[in-house]
Design a protein around this motif. Structure first.
Motif, PDB file in Angstrom:
ATOM      1  N   LEU A 118     -21.068  -3.490  -3.755  1.00  0.00           N
ATOM      2  CA  LEU A 118     -20.239  -2.478  -3.506  1.00  0.00           C
ATOM      3  C   LEU A 118     -19.519  -2.455  -2.481  1.00  0.00           C
ATOM      4  N   ILE A 119     -17.993  -2.637  -2.728  1.00  0.00           N
ATOM      5  CA  ILE A 119     -17.002  -2.654  -1.529  1.00  0.00           C
ATOM      6  C   ILE A 119     -16.166  -1.439  -1.284  1.00  0.00           C
ATOM      7  N   ILE A 120     -16.329  -0.828  -0.133  1.00  0.00           N
ATOM      8  CA  ILE A 120     -15.248   0.144   0.303  1.00  0.00           C
ATOM      9  C   ILE A 120     -14.362  -0.373   1.092  1.00  0.00           C
ATOM     10  N   GLU A 121     -12.917  -0.098   0.956  1.00  0.00           N
ATOM     11  CA  GLU A 121     -11.750  -0.435   1.795  1.00  0.00           C
ATOM     12  C   GLU A 121     -11.299   0.595   2.262  1.00  0.00           C
ATOM     13  N   ILE A 122     -11.319   0.911   3.629  1.00  0.00           N
ATOM     14  CA  ILE A 122     -10.783   2.123   4.346  1.00  0.00           C
ATOM     15  C   ILE A 122      -9.376   1.661   4.918  1.00  0.00           C
ATOM     16  N   MET A 123      -8.453   2.139   4.062  1.00  0.00           N
ATOM     17  CA  MET A 123      -7.012   1.658   4.291  1.00  0.00           C
ATOM     18  C   MET A 123      -5.952   2.829   3.581  1.00  0.00           C
ATOM     19  N   GLY A 124      -6.341   4.129   4.364  1.00  0.00           N
ATOM     20  CA  GLY A 124      -5.393   5.029   3.999  1.00  0.00           C
ATOM     21  C   GLY A 124      -5.331   5.159   2.606  1.00  0.00           C
ATOM     22  N   LYS A 125      -3.747   5.258   1.804  1.00  0.00           N
ATOM     23  CA  LYS A 125      -3.582   5.502   0.693  1.00  0.00           C
ATOM     24  C   LYS A 125      -3.936   4.421  -0.224  1.00  0.00           C
ATOM     25  N   HIS A 126      -4.162   3.241   0.455  1.00  0.00           N
ATOM     26  CA  HIS A 126      -4.527   2.012  -0.382  1.00  0.00           C
ATOM     27  C   HIS A 126      -6.222   1.713  -0.221  1.00  0.00           C
ATOM     28  N   SER A 127      -6.807   2.820   0.349  1.00  0.00           N
ATOM     29  CA  SER A 127      -8.405   2.865  -0.081  1.00  0.00           C
ATOM     30  C   SER A 127      -8.800   2.780  -1.478  1.00  0.00           C
ATOM     31  N   ASN A 128      -9.907   2.121  -1.297  1.00  0.00           N
ATOM     32  CA  ASN A 128     -10.688   1.936  -2.708  1.00  0.00           C
ATOM     33  C   ASN A 128     -12.054   1.765  -2.534  1.00  0.00           C
ATOM     34  N   ILE A 129     -12.734   1.727  -3.670  1.00  0.00           N
ATOM     35  CA  ILE A 129     -14.133   1.617  -3.933  1.00  0.00           C
ATOM     36  C   ILE A 129     -14.501   0.643  -4.935  1.00  0.00           C
ATOM     37  N   PRO A 157     -10.728  -4.495 -13.588  1.00  0.00           N
ATOM     38  CA  PRO A 157     -12.125  -5.319 -14.271  1.00  0.00           C
ATOM     39  C   PRO A 157     -11.757  -6.679 -14.699  1.00  0.00           C
ATOM     40  N   ARG A 158     -12.513  -7.558 -14.705  1.00  0.00           N
ATOM     41  CA  ARG A 158     -12.616  -8.887 -14.875  1.00  0.00           C
ATOM     42  C   ARG A 158     -11.707 -10.015 -14.297  1.00  0.00           C
ATOM     43  N   THR A 159     -11.067  -9.412 -13.089  1.00  0.00           N
ATOM     44  CA  THR A 159     -10.448 -10.241 -12.248  1.00  0.00           C
ATOM     45  C   THR A 159     -11.012 -10.387 -11.023  1.00  0.00           C
ATOM     46  N   THR A 160     -10.836 -11.468 -10.224  1.00  0.00           N
ATOM     47  CA  THR A 160     -11.464 -12.160  -9.102  1.00  0.00           C
ATOM     48  C   THR A 160     -10.898 -11.096  -7.950  1.00  0.00           C
ATOM     49  N   TYR A 161     -12.144 -10.555  -7.158  1.00  0.00           N
ATOM     50  CA  TYR A 161     -11.787  -9.703  -6.069  1.00  0.00           C
ATOM     51  C   TYR A 161     -11.273 -10.838  -4.866  1.00  0.00           C
ATOM     52  N   VAL A 162     -10.289 -10.339  -4.307  1.00  0.00           N
ATOM     53  CA  VAL A 162      -9.861 -10.893  -3.013  1.00  0.00           C
ATOM     54  C   VAL A 162      -9.522  -9.738  -1.951  1.00  0.00           C
ATOM     55  N   TYR A 163      -9.561 -10.546  -1.000  1.00  0.00           N
ATOM     56  CA  TYR A 163      -9.526  -9.438   0.593  1.00  0.00           C
ATOM     57  C   TYR A 163      -7.905  -9.145   0.457  1.00  0.00           C
ATOM     58  N   PRO A 164      -7.701  -7.910   1.060  1.00  0.00           N
ATOM     59  CA  PRO A 164      -6.427  -7.419   1.416  1.00  0.00           C
ATOM     60  C   PRO A 164      -5.677  -8.784   2.260  1.00  0.00           C
ATOM     61  N   PRO A 165      -4.293  -8.684   2.176  1.00  0.00           N
ATOM     62  CA  PRO A 165      -3.753  -9.557   3.197  1.00  0.00           C
ATOM     63  C   PRO A 165      -4.150  -9.370   4.571  1.00  0.00           C
ATOM     64  N   ASN A 166      -4.346 -10.561   5.571  1.00  0.00           N
ATOM     65  CA  ASN A 166      -4.803 -10.176   6.713  1.00  0.00           C
ATOM     66  C   ASN A 166      -3.429 -10.314   7.650  1.00  0.00           C
ATOM     67  N   HIS A 167      -2.452 -10.557   7.334  1.00  0.00           N
ATOM     68  CA  HIS A 167      -1.001 -10.659   8.186  1.00  0.00           C
ATOM     69  C   HIS A 167      -1.304 -11.445   9.545  1.00  0.00           C
ATOM     70  N   GLY A 168      -2.378 -12.511   9.410  1.00  0.00           N
ATOM     71  CA  GLY A 168      -2.425 -13.320  10.808  1.00  0.00           C
ATOM     72  C   GLY A 168      -3.106 -12.496  11.845  1.00  0.00           C
ATOM     73  N   LYS A 169      -3.842 -11.424  11.624  1.00  0.00           N
ATOM     74  CA  LYS A 169      -4.416 -10.556  12.797  1.00  0.00           C
ATOM     75  C   LYS A 169      -5.660 -11.699  13.215  1.00  0.00           C
ATOM     76  N   ILE A 170      -6.000 -11.204  14.334  1.00  0.00           N
ATOM     77  CA  ILE A 170      -7.269 -12.158  15.031  1.00  0.00           C
ATOM     78  C   ILE A 170      -8.428 -11.127  15.075  1.00  0.00           C
TER      79      ILE A 170
END
Length: 587
Positions: A118-129, A157-170
């Motif tokens: 169960l993944i929660i992305e805390i990213m403002g209007k782009h947030s998702n569970i 559904p039925r697609t592969t989950y990938v992380y949001p773009p990192n934009h080269g952050k460290i």
């Protein structure tokens, strides 16, 4: 709001110590973007809240109770199918991002032991569970993101989950000193330190970027190009202290309040940039977040309802003031009404002198002491008698207009006073119950449509203070409370206070058959001025008299009274003085 990667990392450690190995018993979805998961651990039963709300995305343990829909949403049903009975076995925060993965071990419908995430992305209007299997195949999500919505990443559904773009952050946790300093050499020369820090390193918020600058004795607005090697070294040392504090798991949740005791922000690491008197600490980070979001949500709801009611009252007030202007003009237009009656009387008096078809006549005004001559213009097509009747008709019409307009003007003035008292009541609201009472009053007075559904009336209580001399002081927060305090609660020898000709609260000092000291009267007068439209003024006049001298006219609007034999005190509602009285606020 500073729900950054550091907060999430601290929260991850807290959840690991509290709900690791806990089992999922029930799952609810009280809001379209919010989940509540009931957990059973060896020590206690807890609730985990996850929200993908665009304004307040978050995850933490919670004590709040919300009403759940009769029919569970589809995503909630899918979670129940895949996670109920499962055991939490791991938490992961990839690359120090604002993403938390909750690994759950559960037996599926084939009686096989499987892993769900169960993944929660805390990213403002782009947030998702998002719910995935162990191979990152998306089972479902609380928000579906198609290619039409985002060309960067789909969440279906039925697609592969990938992380949001990192934009080269460290990742700040693993960066070395060389890596830290090297990042500065690649920065845009005119970019400020603050923007650089939270723009280059994951999980760093502007709040922490500013803290690093302060610890380095540098302004957050300093351009990168202006930094010396010593400055860079100082920045790294301050940065390293933050990272050391994170890795040591040394954190304590606190809420930052403004001078009006409203929640501004929260954090969990030591912040020298925030005055200690504005911080309130909590036992856990979850309790911090739960309290903050509850207060913030409550504050936002009150602000929204306050704004709606204020706009409604302002519209009625504006309408009443415009009507007053029209009525005053109508009355002003009738100021010559008596002249038409005089002319009619003179025509009747001199009718024997007027010939049929005359256009004008000059007569002596024997109604005047000066006996001056008056020229009267006549209608040659009317008889002298009809000419007189024409002037009497004008007089009667203007007189009727004056009487009607004067009556209406009195009503409009009373309405303006009443609406201004409602505006003053709005300034005293503290919770939703106070708002509900004002809305109910608006319904009762016909300014709002009455609801067809019967709703339970919630009665809020007047404010209660204790004076320096230990006398009880009560302050009404709205017109209903004012009526209750003055006409039902107060005894005949209690002292009643109200700002003179200024909308505001009724204030009662409970006498209990004692002589009320001047200091108590002064403190009550301060409260009367503070809870009125004169709050921002100086030398506000406050009338006071025994309650026995206060009467409510029959049919008067809520909060309206008349009084006699009063005294007047002039006070300035100073915030510090009122604050000292408020410290004795009785809840």
């Amino acid at each position: 709001m500073s729900f950054d990667g550091i907060i999430l990392n601290n929260l991850k450690h807290e959840l690991e110590s509290t709900i690791l190995d806990a089992r999922i018993e029930k799952i609810y979805q009280p809001e379209e973007d919010e989940l509540t998961i009931s957990l059973r651990s060896s020590n206690s039963n807890l609730k985990l809240l996850l929200s993908s709300n665009a304004k307040y995305p978050r995850i933490h343990l919670s004590d709040s109770n919300k009403t759940n829909p009769m029919t569970a949403p589809l995503f909630c049903m899918i979670l129940r199918k895949h996670l109920t009975g499962g055991r939490i076995i791991k938490f992961n925060q990839p690359n120090f991002e604002r993403i938390l993965e909750v690994y759950i071990e559960v037996i599926d419908e084939f009686r096989d032991l499987v892993i769900r995430k169960l993944i929660i992305e805390i990213m403002g209007k782009h947030s998702n569970i998002i719910l995935t299997d162990e191979n990152n195949l998306i089972i479902d999500s609380i928000k579906h993101i198609s290619e039409n919505i985002s060309s960067v990443r789909t969440i279906l559904p039925r697609t592969t989950y990938v992380y949001p773009p990192n934009h080269g952050k460290i990742n700040p946790i693993i960066v070395t000193k060389d890596g830290f300093l090297s990042a500065f050499t690649k920065a845009v020369s005119n970019e400020t330190i603050e923007r650089f820090l939270y723009g280059v390193f994951t999980g760093i918020s502007p709040l922490i970027a500013n803290e690093i600058c302060i610890a380095s004795d540098l302004s957050k607005d300093t351009p990168i190009a202006n930094l010396s090697p010593i400055n860079l070294d100082d920045l790294y040392k301050s940065f390293e202290k933050i990272i050391t504090q994170i890795l040591s798991k040394n954190f304590t949740g606190f809420i930052i309040y403004d001078n009006q005791k409203q929640p501004m922000d929260f954090y969990s690491l030591t912040l020298t940039s925030i005055n200690e008197k504005n911080k309130v600490y909590f036992k856990s980070l979850s309790e911090t977040l739960d309290t903050y979001y509850h207060q913030k949500d409550n504050s936002d709801r009150i602000k929204q309802k306050y704004s709606d009611i204020k706009k409604l009252i302002e519209n009625y007030l504006d309408r009443a003031k415009k009507k007053k202007v029209i009525l005053v003009k109508s009355i002003d237009d009738t100021k010559n009404a008596d002249e038409y009656k005089l002319i009619g009387d003179l025509i009747i008096s001199y009718i024997y002198m007027i010939e049929q078809g005359s256009k004008e006549i000059e007569v002596i005004n024997f109604f005047s002491e000066q006996q001056e001559k008056i020229k009267i213009t006549l209608d040659k097509d009317l008889s002298p008698s009809k000419n007189a009747q024409r002037f009497f008709a004008r007089y009667n019409k203007m007189n009727r207009t004056k009487i009607a307009a004067t009556t209406q003007l009195c009503e409009v003035n009373n309405e303006i006073i009443y609406l201004q008292s409602l505006m003053a009541s709005l300034d005293s609201v503290e919770n939703e119950h106070d708002i509900s009472e004002i809305k109910q009053e608006l319904r009762d007075e016909g300014y709002l449509k009455k609801s067809k559904e019967k709703s339970k009336k919630i009665k809020s209580e007047p404010l209660h203070y204790i004076s320096t001399d230990c006398f009880d002081i009560y302050v009404g927060k709205n017109n209903y409370q004012n009526d209750y305090l003055t006409m039902k609660f107060a005894k005949s020898n209690d002292l009643w206070l109200h700002t003179k000709e200024i909308p505001g609260s009724h204030v009662i000092i409970r006498a209990d058959n004692k002589t009320i000291p001047d200091t108590t009267i002064y403190e009550a007068a301060l409260l009367a001025a503070y809870y009125s439209k004169g709050r921002q003024g100086g030398n506000v006049p406050v009338d006071y008299t025994e309650k026995r001298n206060v009467k409510k006219p029959s049919g008067a609007k809520p909060g309206f009274v008349i009084y006699l034999t009063n005294k007047t005190m002039y006070v300035t509602p100073d915030e510090d003085e009122v604050g000292k009285i408020k410290e004795n606020h009785k809840l």
